[in-house]
Every structure is written in structure tokens, then in C-alpha cells.
Enzyme design. Structure first.
Site, PDB file in Angstrom:
ATOM      1  CE  LYS A 103      -1.855   2.980   2.080  1.00 27.52           C
ATOM      2  NZ  LYS A 103      -1.666   4.423   1.719  1.00 27.52           N
TER       3      LYS A 103
ATOM      4  CD  GLU B  97      13.340   1.829   9.636  1.00 26.38           C
ATOM      5  OE1 GLU B  97      13.783   2.887  10.109  1.00 26.38           O
ATOM      6  OE2 GLU B  97      13.874   0.727   9.834  1.00 26.38           O
TER       7      GLU B  97
ATOM      8  CB  CYS C 275      12.948  10.030   7.599  1.00 26.08           C
ATOM      9  SG  CYS C 275      13.928   9.030   6.487  1.00 26.08           S
TER      10      CYS C 275
ATOM     11  CD  GLU D 214       9.596  14.114  10.666  1.00 25.77           C
ATOM     12  OE1 GLU D 214       8.458  13.641  10.894  1.00 25.77           O
ATOM     13  OE2 GLU D 214      10.498  13.463  10.099  1.00 25.77           O
TER      14      GLU D 214
HETATM   15  P1  NAD Z   1       2.193   9.171   7.114  1.00 17.47           P
HETATM   16  O1  NAD Z   1       2.481   8.537   8.419  1.00 17.47           O
HETATM   17  O2  NAD Z   1       1.131  10.210   7.058  1.00 17.47           O
HETATM   18  O3  NAD Z   1       1.787   8.070   6.020  1.00 17.47           O
HETATM   19  C1  NAD Z   1       2.618   6.985   5.723  1.00 17.47           C
HETATM   20  C2  NAD Z   1       1.791   5.847   5.138  1.00 17.47           C
HETATM   21  O4  NAD Z   1       0.904   5.354   6.151  1.00 17.47           O
HETATM   22  C3  NAD Z   1       0.894   6.251   3.966  1.00 17.47           C
HETATM   23  O5  NAD Z   1       0.881   5.205   3.026  1.00 17.47           O
HETATM   24  C4  NAD Z   1      -0.480   6.398   4.619  1.00 17.47           C
HETATM   25  O6  NAD Z   1      -1.567   6.215   3.732  1.00 17.47           O
HETATM   26  C5  NAD Z   1      -0.437   5.296   5.658  1.00 17.47           C
HETATM   27  N1  NAD Z   1      -1.338   5.471   6.802  1.00 17.47           N
HETATM   28  C6  NAD Z   1      -1.838   6.622   7.315  1.00 17.47           C
HETATM   29  N2  NAD Z   1      -2.620   6.347   8.390  1.00 17.47           N
HETATM   30  C7  NAD Z   1      -2.604   4.992   8.559  1.00 17.47           C
HETATM   31  C8  NAD Z   1      -3.189   4.103   9.498  1.00 17.47           C
HETATM   32  N3  NAD Z   1      -3.952   4.559  10.509  1.00 17.47           N
HETATM   33  N4  NAD Z   1      -2.940   2.772   9.378  1.00 17.47           N
HETATM   34  C9  NAD Z   1      -2.147   2.312   8.380  1.00 17.47           C
HETATM   35  N5  NAD Z   1      -1.575   3.111   7.456  1.00 17.47           N
HETATM   36  C10 NAD Z   1      -1.789   4.440   7.539  1.00 17.47           C
HETATM   37  O7  NAD Z   1       3.597   9.763   6.593  1.00 17.47           O
HETATM   38  P2  NAD Z   1       3.913  10.580   5.276  1.00 17.47           P
HETATM   39  O8  NAD Z   1       3.396  11.963   5.403  1.00 17.47           O
HETATM   40  O9  NAD Z   1       3.536   9.790   4.081  1.00 17.47           O
HETATM   41  O10 NAD Z   1       5.514  10.620   5.307  1.00 17.47           O
HETATM   42  C11 NAD Z   1       6.249  11.506   6.077  1.00 17.47           C
HETATM   43  C12 NAD Z   1       6.750  10.857   7.350  1.00 17.47           C
HETATM   44  O11 NAD Z   1       7.461   9.650   7.029  1.00 17.47           O
HETATM   45  C13 NAD Z   1       7.758  11.710   8.090  1.00 17.47           C
HETATM   46  O12 NAD Z   1       7.487  11.629   9.465  1.00 17.47           O
HETATM   47  C14 NAD Z   1       9.100  11.063   7.762  1.00 17.47           C
HETATM   48  O13 NAD Z   1      10.112  11.308   8.712  1.00 17.47           O
HETATM   49  C15 NAD Z   1       8.711   9.632   7.695  1.00 17.47           C
HETATM   50  N6  NAD Z   1       9.676   8.841   6.939  1.00 17.47           N
HETATM   51  C16 NAD Z   1      10.474   7.979   7.621  1.00 17.47           C
HETATM   52  C17 NAD Z   1      11.441   7.251   6.944  1.00 17.47           C
HETATM   53  C18 NAD Z   1      12.330   6.290   7.695  1.00 17.47           C
HETATM   54  O14 NAD Z   1      12.862   5.382   7.061  1.00 17.47           O
HETATM   55  N7  NAD Z   1      12.524   6.444   8.991  1.00 17.47           N
HETATM   56  C19 NAD Z   1      11.574   7.374   5.554  1.00 17.47           C
HETATM   57  C20 NAD Z   1      10.723   8.245   4.880  1.00 17.47           C
HETATM   58  C21 NAD Z   1       9.770   8.980   5.585  1.00 17.47           C
END
Ligand code: NAD
Length: 497
Positions: free
Chosen positions: A175, A249, A283, A384
Site C-alpha cells: 500500500k 521506520e 526523514c 519534525e
Molecule cells: P504518514 O504517516 O502520514 O503516512 C505513511 C503511510 O501510512 C501512507 O501510506 C499512509 O496512507 C499510511 N497510513 C496513514 N494512516 C494509517 C493508518 N492509521 N494505518 C495504516 N496506514 C496508515 O507519513 P507521510 O506523510 O507519508 O511521510 C512523512 C513521514 O514519514 C515523516 O514523518 C518522515 O520522517 C517519515 N519517513 C520515515 C522514513 C524512515 O525510514 N525512517 C523514511 C521516509 C519517511
């Protein structure tokens, strides 16, 4: 008319059962609609999980090097399509072409690395405490893996999960983020074209509700998530309740320490790349610059001069250094921190606004920004922001630098610039982070190295490197007794009992 895209389930592209779609737009020019994607419902997740479950017996019993051969073809196809994929990625999420090419290259490296590891999925052989008995461990795949990812590395990060999961013999429900569905579809197309069998990889598009359905699904045996800490913790609660293995992550607030003895030319290049690359939407972005007071004014002055030379714009245009933010809510969030920072008493040195260039009014652009006078407990130093905003904190010693660096709930990446070998080696141990760079910025992961964080960034697992295979395999312990008699471990038959 923008294209209509489908889910990929059991080897066929199909519309979502609710029949509804959502649009993906270019963040540099929001009139540009890339396509309409299926807003999936629970029945689509059911179908995808069932297909993955049905495909598991054949895929998991395919010899691992044969799975590796298919992954090698995946890498070859990614290489062939590298420029087209990079162009589609820049159009969908905004970072400049040089960076999106790097994103695809990371996926290529990950494919070849995972392919090579299929010839090395080692267990251990271990001496037994009893005669004529052989002890060993073997690795078994976990089953159906639910993989949920963010949009900022929309090809590289999914491949950190998909490729090792496939190499180890698992099947997948993927997903991708609702902000990068086109990249998700293009990646799955590569897997299909490379000959990954039907049902082994399944794609369901949609928002967090679809992600939630994947996590909850009884046929999904393990979950790997990359995204925000807020969402990751919710998924953690669900997986705890369901006793499902989970790799997380999550977010970061990454510090770069610059000591008085640092090479400032090097530190300047590093901080520009770390703070403003990917518009700060990594991130691992450098979001806190912790600088020794003796070099603070000089370094800040040089960052300001250099930042003026950064070109903001559509990442598909030549010469652009900084692309747009991903969407309107990201822009509003970054804007809100301008007021928060000044209310807290920090000094806005440059940036802080959207650009006045008339050509950039159709996208979510924000100027590279820097605050000085930030103190360790300000929100600017704790939260963040996920935008091109650098908070500068001043310290007077190595010890203070480490205390300030560690004063956050996050623990993903960290860096120190110093010519002092003692401080460089101490920092490797002292900094509370999954990754430490010495004389490099907080970004720059390599596919064959473990990637992940401590504290609120992770839960002990890693993407990348050999360590990722610990998540996608179960260790099975095997004892073979060829003594021809019942031997009892731990009973009073040891020689010195
Ligand atoms: P997000 O948490 O809003 O969404 C990430 C994914 O989770 C999306 O596919 C979203 O549809 C899904 N999602 C949202 N709510 C959910 C739920 N309740 N249950 C299951 N899935 C759900 O994050 P984002 O805005 O897409 O990305 C930015 C964030 O990701 C930042 O905090 C960044 O630091 C982090 N990030 C971390 C890494 C790492 O490897 N540590 C890498 C890239 C991004």
C-alpha cells in the site's frame, strides 16, 4: 484527460470495488493531474491478501537463487527505465531530477543486493552439548507481508521492503502513499514485467484507511511501515493487540554538530545538502545545526550567502536545486512554524515565506529558511517540521553538543564535523541515533547498510543491509540426533554432573 490507474491483484490490473478514485497532482503545478487511482475498500484488501496467501506455497518453495534471478531482472528493468521513472517521480512528488535519479538508483542497488543475498540466506551450525547430535538454524519466510510506505522516497523505500521480503520467499500486499500512487504503480509494473508470478506482489491504492485494513487483515502475517511516528505508533498498538511482527521506520529531528575545529567548507556543503535537499522532506534531513560558538557567526553567514544561490522551482527544469513541498497541508504546516519560532524567541535569519516569483504560484513552494537563537526545548528544536527549515543552536563544548543533540524524542540520523579523531570516535557511541555520519551530513544511506532509528524513530528493526533479513525470516531451530538412543538435554548425564 488524465489516465485511470488500477490496483494489481493476483496478476491482473483491476478497478477498486467501491468504484471511486482519487487524483494525484504535480506539487510544482497543481493544475497538472497525473492520473486517477483506485480508492480501495476492505474487499480489495481481502482479495489482495487472499491472492498473496494462495501464492505463498509456490513462491516460498521456489529455490532462493531462482527468486534472486527474478530480482536481478527487476534491477535490470529499473536501470533501463531509470530516466522515465525519475521523470515520473519528480512530476508526482517534486524533488529535482538529480535526486529522483538517485532514488531509482537506490532501488537498483537494492534489487542487485537482495538478488545476491538469495545465495547467502545463512543459518548457523552449532556444536551440540550431547554426542552424535547436530544442531542448526534455518531461515523460513514469515508469510504474507503488509508493506505501507511514505511518499518522499516513493520508489527507493518500498524496494527496501519489497525486495528482501521477496528474496526471503514472502508474498506481499503493498500500500503506497496516496501522495505517490503513480510511482507505486510504475514500480509494480516493473515487478510484473520482470516475471514475478501472479499473487506474489499485490498493490492496493488508497489512503490510511486502506493501510489500516492491511494491518488488521488476518491473512497478513507481518507488517513493515515507513511514515510518521504518529501513525507508526497507532499501527504498533494494533500489531501488539494482534501479536503481529512489525517493523517501524518513522520520523526524525536530525542533528548536525559542527565543532570549532571542523573544515567549514565541508560543513557548509553538507548542511546545504542535508537541510534543503528534498526541500527538507527527508526523514534524515538535517533539521538542527548544533554549532560551536567560535564558528557560529562565520558558518551562519556562509549558509545565508550560499542559500541565496539555491534555485527554487519545478524539479524537472534544469538548474533547480529545491522543489516544492508535497501538498497544501505541508505548506501550511511549515508556514505555521514561522510564527511558532518567532513567538518562542528565535531569530528568522532568512527565508520564512513563499516565493514571490510569479512562475511559482501554482505550486507549494517555500523558501529555504534558517532560524538562529534556537534553544534545546523550543518546538523548533523538538518537532519534525518536514520542510526547508534549519534551526541553529549554539554550544560551547563537545559534551554540550552531545547533550543538545540527544535532547529529542527522535533518534534516526546524526552527524559531526570535526578534525579531532577523539571526538569523532566518541560521537559514534555518544549520539543516540541509528545512524552517525562523521564529516558528512545526516543523509546518504547505502543499500547494503542497515537503515533505521532508535527512540521514537523505530522499534528495533532495520531496513537495508543484512539486518533486514532478520525481519523477513523466522529462525527455525533444528536438532538432529543420530546417536540411535534417547539423549536428554540438561539431565544429570553431563560428564561433570
Ligand atoms: P504518514 O504517516 O502520514 O503516512 C505513511 C503511510 O501510512 C501512507 O501510506 C499512509 O496512507 C499510511 N497510513 C496513514 N494512516 C494509517 C493508518 N492509521 N494505518 C495504516 N496506514 C496508515 O507519513 P507521510 O506523510 O507519508 O511521510 C512523512 C513521514 O514519514 C515523516 O514523518 C518522515 O520522517 C517519515 N519517513 C520515515 C522514513 C524512515 O525510514 N525512517 C523514511 C521516509 C519517511
Amino acid at each position: 484527460m488524465a489516465d485511470l490507474f488500477k490496483n494489481y491483484i493476483d496478476g491482473t490490473w483491476q478497478a477498486a470495488t467501491p468504484g471511486t478514485t482519487f487524483a494525484s497532482r504535480n506539487p510544482a503545478s497543481f493544475q497538472d493531474v497525473i492520473g486517477h487511482f483506485p480508492a480501495s475498500g476492505p474487499a480489495d484488501v481481502d482479495d489482495a491478501a487472499a491472492a498473496a496467501q494462495d501464492a505463498f506455497p509456490a513462491w516460498s518453495s521456489t529455490p532462493a537463487p531462482e527468486r534472486g534471478r527474478i530480482l536481478k531482472r527487476v534491477g535490470d528493468l529499473l536501470l533501463e527505465r531509470k530516466n522515465d521513472l525519475a521523470d515520473a517521480m519528480t512530476r508526482e512528488m517534486g524533488k529535482p531530477l538529480s535526486e529522483t535519479r538517485g532514488d531509482v538508483q537506490e532501488a537498483i542497488d537494492t534489487a542487485y543486493y537482495a538478488a545476491s543475498e538469495t545465495r547467502r540466506l545463512f543459518g548457523h551450525t552449532v556444536p551440540s552439548e550431547l554426542p552424535d547430535k547436530f544442531n542448526m538454524t534455518i531461515r523460513r519466510p514469515v508469510g504474507v507481508c503488509g508493506l505501507i510506505t511514505a511518499w518522499n522516497f516513493p520508489i527507493a523505500v518500498p524496494t527496501w521492503k519489497i525486495f528482501p521480503a521477496l528474496a526471503a520467499g514472502n508474498t506481499i500486499v503493498f500500500k503506497p502513499s496516496e501522495e505517490s500512487p503513480h510511482c507505486g504503480a510504475l514500480l509494480v509494473e516493473v515487478l510484473e514485467d520482470a516475471g514475478v508470478p501472479a499473487g506474489v506482489i499485490n498493490l492496493v491504492q488508497g489512503d490510511g484507511t486502506v493501510g489500516g485494513a492491511v494491518v488488521e487483515h488476518p491473512s497478513v502475517d507481518a507488517v513493515s511501515f515507513t511514515g510518521s511516528t504518529e501513525v507508526g505508533k497507532k499501527i504498533g498498538a494494533t500489531c501488539g493487540r494482534l501479536n503481529k511482527p512489525l517493523s517501524l521506520e518513522m520520523g526524525g529531528k536530525n542533528p548536525m554538530i559542527v565543532m570549532a575545529d571542523a573544515d567549514l567548507d565541508l560543513a557548509l556543503e553538507g548542511v546545504l545538502w542535508g537541510a534543503y535537499g528534498t526541500t527538507g522532506q527527508r526523514c534524515t534531513a538535517t533539521s538542527r545545526l548544533i554549532v560551536h560558538e567560535d564558528v557560529h557567526d562565520e558558518l551562519v553567514g556562509r549558509i545565508q550567502d550560499a542559500a541565496e544561490g539555491l534555485t527554487l522551482g519545478d524539479g524537472r527544469e534544469e538548474g533547480v536545486d529545491v522543489g516544492p513541498l508535497i501538498n497544501e497541508s505541508a505548506l501550511k504546516k511549515v508556514q505555521s512554524y514561522m510564527q511558532i519560532g518567532q513567538d518562542e524567541g528565535a531569530t528568522l535569519v532568512f527565508g520564512g515565506t513563499t516565493p514571490d516569483n510569479p512562475d511559482l504560484q501554482d505550486g507549494y513552494f517555500f523558501e529555504p529558511t534558517l532560524f538562529t537563537g534556537v534553544t534545546p526545548n523550543m518546538r523548533l528544536a523538538q518537532e519534525e517540521i518536514f520542510g526547508p527549515v534549519l534551526s541553529v543552536l549554539t554550544v560551547s563544548s563537545y559534551e554540550e553538543a552531545v547533550t543538545v543533540a540527544n535532547n529529542t524524542d527522535y533518534g534516526l540520523s546524526s552527524s559531526i564535523y570535526t578534525e579531532n579523531v577523539r571526538h569523532a570516535f566518541q560521537a559514534m557511541h555518544d549520539l543516540e541515533a541509528g545512524i552517525t555520519y562523521v564529516n558528512g551530513p545526516t543523509i546518504g544511506a547505502e543499500a547494503h547498510m542497515p537503515f533505521g532509528g532508535v527512540k521514537d524513530t523505530g522499534n528495533g528493526h532495520r531496513d537495508g543491509g543484512w539486518e533486514v533479513f532478520d525481519f523477513y525470516t523466522e529462525t527455525k531451530t533444528v536438532y538432529v540426533d543420530y546417536s540411535g538412543q534417547l539423549q536428554k538435554a540438561q539431565m544429570d548425564n553431563a560428564p561433570d554432573a
